[in-house]
Scaffold this active site. Sequence first.
Site, mmCIF file in Angstrom:
data_model
loop_
_atom_site.group_PDB
_atom_site.id
_atom_site.type_symbol
_atom_site.label_atom_id
_atom_site.label_comp_id
_atom_site.label_asym_id
_atom_site.label_seq_id
_atom_site.Cartn_x
_atom_site.Cartn_y
_atom_site.Cartn_z
ATOM 1 N N TYR A 141 0.569 -1.038 0.041
ATOM 2 C CA TYR A 141 -0.056 -0.090 0.022
ATOM 3 C C TYR A 141 0.780 1.175 0.061
ATOM 4 C CZ TYR A 141 -3.948 -2.889 1.288
ATOM 5 O OH TYR A 141 -4.762 -4.247 0.989
ATOM 6 N N LYS A 191 4.152 -15.549 1.513
ATOM 7 C CA LYS A 191 4.139 -16.282 0.381
ATOM 8 C C LYS A 191 5.604 -16.320 -0.101
ATOM 9 C CE LYS A 191 1.709 -17.687 -3.066
ATOM 10 N NZ LYS A 191 0.841 -18.752 -3.172
ATOM 11 N N ASP A 223 -2.214 -18.452 0.912
ATOM 12 C CA ASP A 223 -3.359 -19.124 0.248
ATOM 13 C C ASP A 223 -3.863 -20.108 0.957
ATOM 14 O OD1 ASP A 223 -0.873 -19.941 -0.238
ATOM 15 O OD2 ASP A 223 -1.226 -20.802 -2.322
ATOM 16 N N ASP A 247 -5.044 -7.432 5.606
ATOM 17 C CA ASP A 247 -6.241 -6.588 5.126
ATOM 18 C C ASP A 247 -7.228 -7.679 5.081
ATOM 19 O OD1 ASP A 247 -7.990 -4.818 4.504
ATOM 20 O OD2 ASP A 247 -6.897 -4.206 2.750
ATOM 21 N N ASP A 251 -10.443 -9.585 7.598
ATOM 22 C CA ASP A 251 -11.967 -9.462 7.487
ATOM 23 C C ASP A 251 -12.604 -10.910 7.289
ATOM 24 O OD1 ASP A 251 -11.936 -6.772 7.133
ATOM 25 O OD2 ASP A 251 -12.838 -6.543 5.412
#
Length: 358
Positions: A141, A191, A223, A247, A251
């Site tokens: 970001y 990852k 994943d 992020d 959620d």
Amino acid sequence: MKAQIAVLAGDGVGKEIVPEAVKLLRAAAEKFGHTLTFVPADVGGAAIDKIGVPLPDDTLALAKSSDAVLLGAVGGPKWEGLDYTIRPERALLGLREQLGLFANLRPAKLYPMLSEASTLKREVIEGIDLLVVRELTGGIYFGKPKGIEKTAEGERGVNTEVYTTHEIQRIAKVAFEAARKRRRKVMSVDKANVLESSELWRRVVIDVHRDYPDVELSHMYVDNCAMQLIRNPRQFDVLVTTNLFGDILSDEAAMLTGSIGMLPSASIGTKAGMYEPIHGSAPDIAGKNLANPIATIASAAMLLSYQLRLDKEAEAIERAIQKTLEQGYRTKDIQGPGTTLVGTVEMGDAILKNFLQG
Ligand code: NAD
């Protein structure tokens, strides 16, 4: 213990739920012999209406000079037409940046009596109690280069995932420290099979772990983690991950428990931390005494535990929440058959009563 808390109720339901959390904090101070001072200030739309900016200098100065910030929520339809740079939500970015809040902590805990509120099967979600620690100020970001450029073949959009040793070290420490307050298990999510930034992430987390031999460390690819959160969420205690992965995963974890009105959060940095519910200003129910104050009351408990190191006091608030739910009190968002429907203030009062009797 003496501490000053900046109270930024903000907009919409923020104005209703924050006073309920302050009630509990005041009671905790009185019961356990602490001096907590609460200083209110405007933020978000409320500040725009008064002085034209979402984060007034006075509010920022107050936040910086306080030991912690308790925030409700900002935003609403009234301010949606404003330019992006002066929208209520900008206040959150300003506070995060100015307070150096680099770690976001989001617990997801299922209260047994609310298992029907989740979209997942009871046997999958029963007993979940996990904490997502998300890096908040680095990664893709903020990484450079970024932007959209024209090329001979058309446009090209670029973002860059960047992490430094220092950024990884400090978030890893937050995760290991948090694990020490819980079941002492950290799962680092990356990852590393594809991304070099993840390779460094994993190496540094392993390095920091040497100072926390009492905490178990494991690693998981993002994943797989997304799958495991739905398949077997009970396996997790603390998850630590990057800004982007966090992020998304936070959620996903939030949805496990069913209601947005139940979930607290803490953003921790070098100065005062910010404690707030994960939900927004809920304009559809604002001003009607319908909002669930539990997320904000649980955020106040996190403030006591993570900021002021008052674990006993925080646990007493959490027990009072649990007891109130056991007694069958429910706001509309979590109402079920055979329960007692109450409003925001009545829920706050019931939790306060249980706290005082606990
Ligand atoms: P929201 O979280 O405000 O509401 C989503 C849904 O959840 C609504 O149906 C709402 O009624 C319900 N809900 C939320 N909190 C609840 C509570 N405590 N009790 C019962 N029900 C609750 O999200 P939204 O509608 O997308 O956003 C509304 C406004 O809030 C927007 O202006 C948005 O930008 C802002 N927002 C602010 C924050 C923040 O301040 N941290 C976070 C998210 C959204």
